[in-house]
Motif scaffolding. Structure first.
Motif, PDB file in Angstrom:
ATOM      1  N   GLY A 257       0.842  -1.102  -0.049  1.00 58.55           N
ATOM      2  CA  GLY A 257       0.005   0.009   0.012  1.00 58.55           C
ATOM      3  C   GLY A 257       0.618   1.408   0.089  1.00 58.55           C
ATOM      4  O   GLY A 257       2.065   1.112   0.262  1.00 58.55           O
ATOM      5  N   ILE A 258       0.242   2.371  -0.400  1.00 54.85           N
ATOM      6  CA  ILE A 258       0.999   3.677  -0.417  1.00 54.85           C
ATOM      7  C   ILE A 258       0.698   4.359   0.834  1.00 54.85           C
ATOM      8  O   ILE A 258      -0.471   4.513   1.490  1.00 54.85           O
ATOM      9  CB  ILE A 258       0.588   4.443  -1.630  1.00 54.85           C
ATOM     10  N   SER A 259       1.724   4.975   1.469  1.00 55.95           N
ATOM     11  CA  SER A 259       1.600   5.835   2.612  1.00 55.95           C
ATOM     12  C   SER A 259       2.135   7.164   2.343  1.00 55.95           C
ATOM     13  O   SER A 259       3.015   7.428   1.703  1.00 55.95           O
ATOM     14  CB  SER A 259       2.367   5.224   3.812  1.00 55.95           C
ATOM     15  N   VAL A 260       1.203   8.132   2.908  1.00 48.83           N
ATOM     16  CA  VAL A 260       1.520   9.531   2.558  1.00 48.83           C
ATOM     17  C   VAL A 260       2.073  10.039   3.978  1.00 48.83           C
ATOM     18  O   VAL A 260       1.535   9.933   4.750  1.00 48.83           O
ATOM     19  CB  VAL A 260       0.540  10.434   2.146  1.00 48.83           C
ATOM     20  N   GLY A 261       3.231  10.564   3.709  1.00 44.66           N
ATOM     21  CA  GLY A 261       4.126  10.985   4.996  1.00 44.66           C
ATOM     22  C   GLY A 261       4.108  12.679   5.020  1.00 44.66           C
ATOM     23  O   GLY A 261       3.922  13.160   3.901  1.00 44.66           O
ATOM     24  N   GLU A 262       4.125  13.362   6.033  1.00 39.24           N
ATOM     25  CA  GLU A 262       4.115  14.838   6.548  1.00 39.24           C
ATOM     26  C   GLU A 262       2.824  15.604   5.699  1.00 39.24           C
ATOM     27  O   GLU A 262       3.031  16.483   5.218  1.00 39.24           O
ATOM     28  CB  GLU A 262       5.460  15.197   5.809  1.00 39.24           C
ATOM     29  N   ALA A 263       1.894  14.736   5.943  1.00 37.55           N
ATOM     30  CA  ALA A 263       0.720  15.303   5.421  1.00 37.55           C
ATOM     31  C   ALA A 263       0.243  16.319   5.993  1.00 37.55           C
ATOM     32  O   ALA A 263       0.528  16.420   7.431  1.00 37.55           O
ATOM     33  CB  ALA A 263      -0.556  14.172   5.353  1.00 37.55           C
ATOM     34  N   GLY A 264      -0.904  17.411   5.539  1.00 39.87           N
ATOM     35  CA  GLY A 264      -1.539  18.167   6.496  1.00 39.87           C
ATOM     36  C   GLY A 264      -0.457  19.505   6.701  1.00 39.87           C
ATOM     37  O   GLY A 264      -1.028  20.193   7.670  1.00 39.87           O
ATOM     38  N   ARG A 265       0.261  19.506   6.013  1.00 37.58           N
ATOM     39  CA  ARG A 265       1.299  20.934   6.305  1.00 37.58           C
ATOM     40  C   ARG A 265       0.598  21.996   6.088  1.00 37.58           C
ATOM     41  O   ARG A 265       0.675  23.021   6.927  1.00 37.58           O
ATOM     42  CB  ARG A 265       2.621  20.677   5.371  1.00 37.58           C
ATOM     43  N   ARG A 266      -0.159  22.165   4.856  1.00 35.82           N
ATOM     44  CA  ARG A 266      -0.943  23.390   4.733  1.00 35.82           C
ATOM     45  C   ARG A 266      -2.247  23.440   5.353  1.00 35.82           C
ATOM     46  O   ARG A 266      -2.773  24.336   5.836  1.00 35.82           O
ATOM     47  CB  ARG A 266      -1.105  23.736   3.167  1.00 35.82           C
ATOM     48  N   SER A 267      -3.237  22.238   5.097  1.00 37.42           N
ATOM     49  CA  SER A 267      -4.559  22.243   5.496  1.00 37.42           C
ATOM     50  C   SER A 267      -4.624  20.568   5.567  1.00 37.42           C
ATOM     51  O   SER A 267      -4.468  19.800   4.578  1.00 37.42           O
ATOM     52  CB  SER A 267      -5.325  22.762   4.578  1.00 37.42           C
ATOM     53  N   THR A 268      -5.695  20.201   6.461  1.00 38.26           N
ATOM     54  CA  THR A 268      -6.174  18.881   6.647  1.00 38.26           C
ATOM     55  C   THR A 268      -7.253  18.552   5.514  1.00 38.26           C
ATOM     56  O   THR A 268      -7.726  17.288   5.451  1.00 38.26           O
ATOM     57  CB  THR A 268      -6.488  18.628   7.938  1.00 38.26           C
ATOM     58  N   ARG A 269      -7.578  19.490   4.786  1.00 33.36           N
ATOM     59  CA  ARG A 269      -8.796  19.508   3.867  1.00 33.36           C
ATOM     60  C   ARG A 269      -8.159  18.504   2.867  1.00 33.36           C
ATOM     61  O   ARG A 269      -9.243  17.881   2.011  1.00 33.36           O
ATOM     62  CB  ARG A 269      -9.256  20.752   3.546  1.00 33.36           C
ATOM     63  N   VAL A 270      -6.962  18.455   2.597  1.00 31.16           N
ATOM     64  CA  VAL A 270      -6.418  17.484   1.538  1.00 31.16           C
ATOM     65  C   VAL A 270      -6.604  16.008   1.802  1.00 31.16           C
ATOM     66  O   VAL A 270      -6.441  15.274   0.916  1.00 31.16           O
ATOM     67  CB  VAL A 270      -5.189  17.925   1.067  1.00 31.16           C
ATOM     68  N   LEU A 271      -6.719  15.613   3.052  1.00 28.05           N
ATOM     69  CA  LEU A 271      -6.593  14.303   3.477  1.00 28.05           C
ATOM     70  C   LEU A 271      -7.554  13.433   2.622  1.00 28.05           C
ATOM     71  O   LEU A 271      -7.489  12.207   2.461  1.00 28.05           O
ATOM     72  CB  LEU A 271      -6.812  14.212   5.127  1.00 28.05           C
ATOM     73  N   PRO A 272      -9.185  13.592   2.665  1.00 31.07           N
ATOM     74  CA  PRO A 272      -9.991  12.993   1.837  1.00 31.07           C
ATOM     75  C   PRO A 272      -9.735  12.461   0.424  1.00 31.07           C
ATOM     76  O   PRO A 272      -9.676  11.467  -0.142  1.00 31.07           O
ATOM     77  CB  PRO A 272     -11.317  13.544   2.061  1.00 31.07           C
TER      78      PRO A 272
END
Length: 345
Positions: A231-246
């Protein structure tokens, strides 16, 4: 046996040894949790603990959202006791609060910058110490190495992890901009057939674009990793906004490490002079101030009671939003039921 009893039998041996036979804390491998959520529109959430007062808020959010939760010790080799203190703190807080939803504990990403034996030796020694500490996932950051060097380094470092059936995550290797997909292909072809414990290929959010996320590239990575059973894991997420998570969940990402919002919260409650000092030291060390805060841990002055309570409350609110954005709400009990019914006995 009830559901929890059945799930507890799936804990890795190293976890049982570390927590003790009396512990009923369901610290599992992400291998089982990924399987339980394979067809769910959700990604495994992985959140850092830059300051200990945040732990009750993180765990309370997981219970409130009935969510699977991963907790990150980002620099487990910072000193010889860092990893042990982290796991002990998680156990103490979780058991005091009667936490009974699935957890997994991630060590790293551990940075690997060279294939030279002199450089790999201390890292390998550190990873060996992690084996019995209670983590169920080890992440290696080989983004400073080309694909061939990354394969060589990971194979040399992971012998003990493979023997103990640890789950492993490896970052994208380094390489020219625009050739990331080819680097991922070379890495997976070199590692996947020889490492049954390899579960995730990690891509930093920064590689996906600063303003607009490169969703097509992300989907290509998801397809490539899927061909190798990863599976793919995204690291260092949410640096600008958590709205991108979905967006990551919709693209098929299986795990998301969201550190920045929690690092900001941990820094915000520190005195101004201390924040300024942390920023200066972090710049010299090549870390973010939030990362350095997590490394220093107990070396800093304890927070006032009111500040610690405020940090716990803010952490709870932020974590609840992140869990919901990643589709993790209502995955806790559902995953336990699946694992209890499909544990192979």
């Amino acid at each position: 046996m009830n559901v929890l009893d059945k799930v507890l039998t799936l804990r890795p041996t190293s976890v049982v040894s570390r927590l003790g036979p009396a512990s009923r804390l369901p610290v599992l491998s992400p291998r089982e949790l990924s399987l339980a959520l394979e067809n769910a529109p959700a990604a495994l959430p992985c959140l850092p603990v830059p300051a200990r007062p945040m732990l009750p808020g993180l765990l309370a959010a997981a219970r409130g959202e009935d969510a699977v939760l991963g907790l990150v010790c980002p620099h487990p080799l910072a000193d010889r006791g860092a990893a042990e203190r982290f796991v002990a703190a998680v156990q103490e807080v979780a058991e005091a609060d009667g936490h009974a939803r699935p957890l997994f504990l991630q060590a790293g990403p551990v940075r690997v910058t060279s294939t030279a034996p002199a450089s790999l030796a201390p890292v390998k020694d550190g990873l060996f110490r992690l084996v019995d500490t209670g983590f169920s996932l080890v992440a290696l950051d080989v983004s400073r190495l080309p694909a061939s060097g990354a394969v060589e380094a990971v194979l040399r470092l992971s012998e003990t992890l493979v023997e103990r059936e640890f789950a492993l995550e490896v970052s994208l290797p380094g390489g020219p901009e625009g050739e990331e997909l080819e680097g991922a292909r070379l890495l997976l072809e070199g590692l996947a057939p020889r490492m049954p414990g390899l579960r995730f290929l990690r891509v930093s959010e920064s590689v996906l674009g600063e303003e607009v996320q490169d969703v097509q590239f992300l989907r290509s990575l998801v397809d490539l990793a899927g061909q190798h059973g990863l599976g793919i894991s995204v690291g260092e997420a949410g640096r600008r906004s958590t709205r991108v998570l979905p967006t990551y969940v919709a693209a098929g990402v299986k795990k998301v490490e969201c550190a920045a919002p929690f690092e900001r919260l941990a820094l915000a409650v520190r005195p101004a002079a201390e924040r300024e000092s942390l920023e200066q030291k972090a710049h010299k060390a090549g870390l973010t101030p939030g990362e350095l805060l997590g490394v220093l841990g107990g070396q800093l002055s304890p927070l006032e009671s009111a500040d610690a309570s405020r940090l716990e409350a803010l952490t709870f609110a932020e974590a609840s939003e992140v869990l919901e954005a990643l589709g993790a709400s209502r995955t806790g009990w559902k995953s336990m039921l699946f694992l209890a019914e499909n544990r192979g006995d």
